[in-house]
Design a protein around this motif. Sequence first.
Motif, PDB file in Angstrom:
ATOM      1  N   GLN A 130       0.997  -1.213   0.025  1.00  0.00           N
ATOM      2  CA  GLN A 130      -0.080   0.087  -0.086  1.00  0.00           C
ATOM      3  C   GLN A 130       0.851   1.320   0.129  1.00  0.00           C
ATOM      4  O   GLN A 130       1.809   1.435   0.997  1.00  0.00           O
ATOM      5  CB  GLN A 130      -0.739   0.053   1.176  1.00  0.00           C
ATOM      6  CG  GLN A 130      -1.786  -1.107   1.417  1.00  0.00           C
ATOM      7  CD  GLN A 130      -2.543  -1.023   2.666  1.00  0.00           C
ATOM      8  OE1 GLN A 130      -3.389  -0.293   2.851  1.00  0.00           O
ATOM      9  NE2 GLN A 130      -2.655  -2.235   3.651  1.00  0.00           N
ATOM     10  N   GLY A 168      -6.562   1.833   0.372  1.00  0.00           N
ATOM     11  CA  GLY A 168      -6.251   0.876   1.351  1.00  0.00           C
ATOM     12  C   GLY A 168      -6.470   1.390   2.646  1.00  0.00           C
ATOM     13  O   GLY A 168      -7.334   2.105   2.926  1.00  0.00           O
ATOM     14  N   THR A 176      -3.818   5.296   1.573  1.00  0.00           N
ATOM     15  CA  THR A 176      -2.753   4.527   0.672  1.00  0.00           C
ATOM     16  C   THR A 176      -3.799   4.030  -0.541  1.00  0.00           C
ATOM     17  O   THR A 176      -5.021   4.148  -0.207  1.00  0.00           O
ATOM     18  CB  THR A 176      -2.096   3.583   1.445  1.00  0.00           C
ATOM     19  OG1 THR A 176      -3.139   2.744   2.069  1.00  0.00           O
ATOM     20  CG2 THR A 176      -1.288   4.163   2.832  1.00  0.00           C
ATOM     21  N   THR A 178      -4.078   0.420  -3.011  1.00  0.00           N
ATOM     22  CA  THR A 178      -3.766  -0.811  -3.195  1.00  0.00           C
ATOM     23  C   THR A 178      -4.210  -1.607  -4.234  1.00  0.00           C
ATOM     24  O   THR A 178      -5.211  -0.718  -4.982  1.00  0.00           O
ATOM     25  CB  THR A 178      -3.913  -1.636  -1.853  1.00  0.00           C
ATOM     26  OG1 THR A 178      -3.194  -2.862  -1.909  1.00  0.00           O
ATOM     27  CG2 THR A 178      -5.480  -1.805  -1.699  1.00  0.00           C
ATOM     28  N   TRP A 183      -7.406  -6.541  -2.565  1.00  0.00           N
ATOM     29  CA  TRP A 183      -7.906  -6.018  -1.393  1.00  0.00           C
ATOM     30  C   TRP A 183      -9.314  -6.558  -1.287  1.00  0.00           C
ATOM     31  O   TRP A 183      -9.489  -6.877  -0.039  1.00  0.00           O
ATOM     32  CB  TRP A 183      -8.024  -4.630  -1.700  1.00  0.00           C
ATOM     33  CG  TRP A 183      -8.334  -3.769  -0.232  1.00  0.00           C
ATOM     34  CD1 TRP A 183      -9.577  -3.162   0.134  1.00  0.00           C
ATOM     35  CD2 TRP A 183      -7.475  -3.487   0.833  1.00  0.00           C
ATOM     36  NE1 TRP A 183      -9.600  -2.552   1.121  1.00  0.00           N
ATOM     37  CE2 TRP A 183      -8.306  -2.893   1.653  1.00  0.00           C
ATOM     38  CE3 TRP A 183      -6.466  -4.032   1.060  1.00  0.00           C
ATOM     39  CZ2 TRP A 183      -7.761  -2.351   2.954  1.00  0.00           C
ATOM     40  CZ3 TRP A 183      -5.871  -3.744   2.511  1.00  0.00           C
ATOM     41  CH2 TRP A 183      -6.417  -3.003   3.413  1.00  0.00           C
TER      42      TRP A 183
END
Length: 366
Positions: A130, A168, A176, A178, A183
């Motif tokens: 991330q 994230g 962040t 991702t 996820w």
Amino acid sequence: MNALDIAQLRLANHQLTAPRFTGPAEVAAWFGALQAQDYAQAKWALGIRVPGATEETIEQAFADKSIVRTSLLRGTLHVVAAADIRWLLTLVGPRRIAACATLYKKEALDDATFDRCKDLLINSLQGGNQLTREELSGVFGQAGIEATGFRLSHIIQRAAFSQLLCYGTRRGASPTFTLLDEWIAPSQPLGREEALAELAKRYFTSHGPATLPDFAWWSGLTLKEAKQGLELNKAVLVCETLDGETYWLSLATPTPQPQVTDTHLLAGFDEYVLGYRNRSICLPEAYTRQVITVNGIFNPTIVQNGRVLGTWARMHKKDSVVVTKKLFGPVSQATDQEIQTAAERYSHFVRKPLVVAENGFADQGL
């Protein structure tokens, strides 16, 4: 049906009176998508609809990935239930990418550049990594791709619309990004017509009574597409007319019951105010600019019986939270007490003792 009836029904469908859900994911699924331009405001927009919720309740829902934040309707950030993110992006993502073509050209972002960015994102994020916005900018920069300011925003947003990225966990105050496929687990795909029908059903169930133009604006769909979604749901919707406008709502909408208190301190960008093209039911035109700023910021609002009475703000101190209110006009002592009660609910949400300030603003954001 009059304007007050519509407001009362909306309050119920928005889960602000007699909320029926016990967790943030249920609320997100009910709405289909909730505006989440500002993270802290989005947490309160969810929390006010979950009895007894605290900030930790919402943070945990993000952490356990039952809800997720991403660019979605109208190109802005929304919170959605994890199970809904892919069919929603499949429905609206390609249209958002097409709508941004001129912006991409202005920033010299062509398909070849986006393909290079995609490879860099996969290589840098795979394995559960991330990265913050600044870190992604560094990844692109090292590869010789300028990625700052609006250019970086377009790269990240395009990746989100393409189902490559999502938000994230937060690293301190910084969000962040991702890889979506790492996820959120895969979900059952929906055909375009099925997805269109589902989005329309979620909207008119959670936002109704609402008009077709309201739905088209909120979803970012064309009026033709919005009408198709409405037509696919007519068996489960009923309509009412007010001042020549046709309002649609779910047949399953319960009759609103009298509340002990019907005063709420709503987050900025809350769906109750934001989620309509025509906001006159809840917001007196004379006070629009006190709620919606010239640059499109929706300030937090004080709502009683479905009508906006004023705005509010908060300031966190070490041992308290200061809530400052700015009313549009004088209110009764009973209303003032209801505002106090509503502020105490926010105090519980952030787990800090409450101080209510009478004059001016503490700040403009949640």
